[in-house]
Design an enzyme around this catalytic site. Structure first.
Site, PDB file in Angstrom:
ATOM      1  N   GLU A  48      32.923 -41.957  65.404  1.00  0.00           N
ATOM      2  CA  GLU A  48      32.852 -43.329  64.718  1.00  0.00           C
ATOM      3  C   GLU A  48      33.931 -43.137  63.405  1.00  0.00           C
ATOM      4  O   GLU A  48      34.549 -44.448  62.988  1.00  0.00           O
ATOM      5  CB  GLU A  48      31.646 -43.644  64.460  1.00  0.00           C
ATOM      6  CG  GLU A  48      30.974 -44.186  65.555  1.00  0.00           C
ATOM      7  CD  GLU A  48      31.479 -45.199  66.368  1.00  0.00           C
ATOM      8  OE1 GLU A  48      32.140 -46.030  65.897  1.00  0.00           O
ATOM      9  OE2 GLU A  48      30.816 -45.419  67.506  1.00  0.00           O
ATOM     10  N   TYR A 131      29.847 -50.647  58.839  1.00  0.00           N
ATOM     11  CA  TYR A 131      29.913 -50.518  60.449  1.00  0.00           C
ATOM     12  C   TYR A 131      29.395 -49.171  60.963  1.00  0.00           C
ATOM     13  O   TYR A 131      28.602 -48.959  61.957  1.00  0.00           O
ATOM     14  CB  TYR A 131      31.270 -50.608  60.652  1.00  0.00           C
ATOM     15  CG  TYR A 131      31.584 -50.163  62.331  1.00  0.00           C
ATOM     16  CD1 TYR A 131      31.410 -50.666  63.342  1.00  0.00           C
ATOM     17  CD2 TYR A 131      32.601 -48.819  62.285  1.00  0.00           C
ATOM     18  CE1 TYR A 131      31.585 -50.168  64.500  1.00  0.00           C
ATOM     19  CE2 TYR A 131      32.626 -48.031  63.430  1.00  0.00           C
ATOM     20  CZ  TYR A 131      32.103 -48.957  64.537  1.00  0.00           C
ATOM     21  OH  TYR A 131      32.415 -48.407  65.666  1.00  0.00           O
ATOM     22  N   ASP A 149      32.414 -54.492  64.262  1.00  0.00           N
ATOM     23  CA  ASP A 149      33.713 -54.191  63.859  1.00  0.00           C
ATOM     24  C   ASP A 149      34.548 -55.319  64.352  1.00  0.00           C
ATOM     25  O   ASP A 149      34.163 -56.438  64.773  1.00  0.00           O
ATOM     26  CB  ASP A 149      33.981 -52.703  64.501  1.00  0.00           C
ATOM     27  CG  ASP A 149      34.378 -52.982  66.256  1.00  0.00           C
ATOM     28  OD1 ASP A 149      33.821 -53.973  66.680  1.00  0.00           O
ATOM     29  OD2 ASP A 149      34.986 -52.091  66.805  1.00  0.00           O
TER      30      ASP A 149
END
Length: 358
Positions: A48, A131, A149
């Site tokens: 991520e 996020y 996102d």
DNA sequence: AATACGGGGGG
DNA sequence: CCCCCAGTATT
């Protein structure tokens, strides 16, 4: 009242995800998870962070490289920072690599090597923002966290035909994501929304005919989906000028320097350059070279950063001996192991065309 | 609220 | 080729 009851969006999206989700190195498929296999929080976090502002395609080889070098978060915490920066070279946004290391150290020393399993706990770590905290909490820990996102913004803005421009409309969009995020399988829902945005609900020419939400989408019903999300006007990029100096000594070594730890390309390696605001109106570039030599112009490198365009005039000099200068002399053969950002590889390649050949 | 911060891919 | 895309930290 919206036409679509909230649970319907999640139900349709999850059914689509079960059939169409992408197989990715850091992902555990719904079927495997049904057999009790859990996502690895370290893998989810690493992927991520790499995926921030970066495409899946670009991330894949870097993810594998990092796992090979540092199989566990404690390995990364114990790693040499220069090695981490070198491994990250080419992926961009180098503050991510600096924060990645800091985060690994925090997990190792303050959390016993175990990632926090809540959104708030994750959000407090370096390099983890809204996020990433929500994504790791949902995907790795099955928390009902609302992940937003750029892909999700696009899907949501079209689903509800949100005409307010970004970034001001983010809170409104977030409230919509919160409203549709299910308690069951929140991680699959988040990944499904992002996959949908990446493959179906694309910025240009979305494939609405294939979309599981096409019966619920207000933009498809009442507008042109491609109009969403509405964005504030962008401003033009200024141009900065500079010169780069590729010096090769009598032993076939290239002069390199380390950039200062923070700011643009912070902590990365470079060849000597002038500053990047210099106009070509007073004096010549070679007056700013690291030392006197027979500097030969070999062309210009143009590199576009997020907020400006850089035009670097590249000069090359071959020396008989080794000059005295700040930095160090690196053999051409090992340039590929250095933490050289793309703009520097471009400049070196212009001066030494075969520098990065295997 | 605005700005700093890389690089890659698509039309 | 030009245009577009996309999170976090800092100010």
């Amino acid at each position: 009242m919206p036409q679509q009851p909230e649970p319907l969006v999640a139900k349709l999206l999850l059914a689509w995800y079960d059939r169409h989700h992408r197989e990715l190195p850091w992902r555990v498929s719904p079927a495997m998870r049904g057999r009790g296999l859990r996502a690895n929080p370290y893998h989810v976090w690493l992927s991520e962070v790499m995926l921030q502002q970066t495409t899946v395609q670009a991330v894949k080889p870097y993810f594998q490289k990092f796992l090979n070098l540092w199989p566990k978060v404690t390995d990364l915490a114990a790693a040499n920072t220069d090695d981490v920066m070198a491994a990250w070279a080419g992926l961009g946004y180098y503050a991510r690599a600096r924060n990645l290391k800091k985060c690994a150290e925090a997990v190792a020393t303050e959390h016993g090597g175990i990632f926090p399993d809540t959104e708030a706990g994750l959000r407090a770590l370096p390099g983890i923002g809204d996020y990433t905290a929500a994504a790791v909490a949902a995907i790795a820990f099955d928390r009902q966290a609302a992940v937003m996102d750029g892909n999700v913004e696009r899907v949501i803005s079209r689903l509800y035909a949100i005409s307010d421009p970004l970034p001001g409309a983010k809170p409104l969009m977030k409230s919509k994501v919160v409203a549709v995020t299910p308690a069951e399988r929140p991680g699959d829902f988040a990944q499904g929304m992002m996959d949908l945005g990446a493959t179906i609900c694309t910025p240009k020419r979305p494939a609405c005919a294939l979309c599981p939400l096409n019966g619920e989408c207000l933009a498809l019903r009442d507008h042109d989906p491609e109009r969403f999300p509405v964005k504030a006007a962008k401003k033009e990029k200024p141009v900065r000028l500079g010169a780069a100096f590729v010096a090769v000594d009598g032993q076939g070594r290239v002069l390199l320097r380390r950039r200062t730890a923070s700011g643009l390309l912070g902590g990365m390696t470079e060849v000597p350059t002038t500053d990047w605001t210099s106009r070509k109106d007073g004096g010549t570039d070679v007056e700013h070279a690291p030392f006197r030599a027979d500097w030969q112009p070999c062309g210009t490198v143009v590199h576009v950063f997020t907020h400006f365009e850089l035009r670097l005039s590249v000069y090359r000099a071959h020396l008989n001996a080794t000059a005295n200068a700040d930095g160090w002399w690196e053999p051409v053969e090992t340039l590929g192991e250095q933490a050289l950002p793309t703009v520097m590889k471009k400049a070196i390649t212009l001066a030494i065309p075969l520098a990065f050949q295997p």
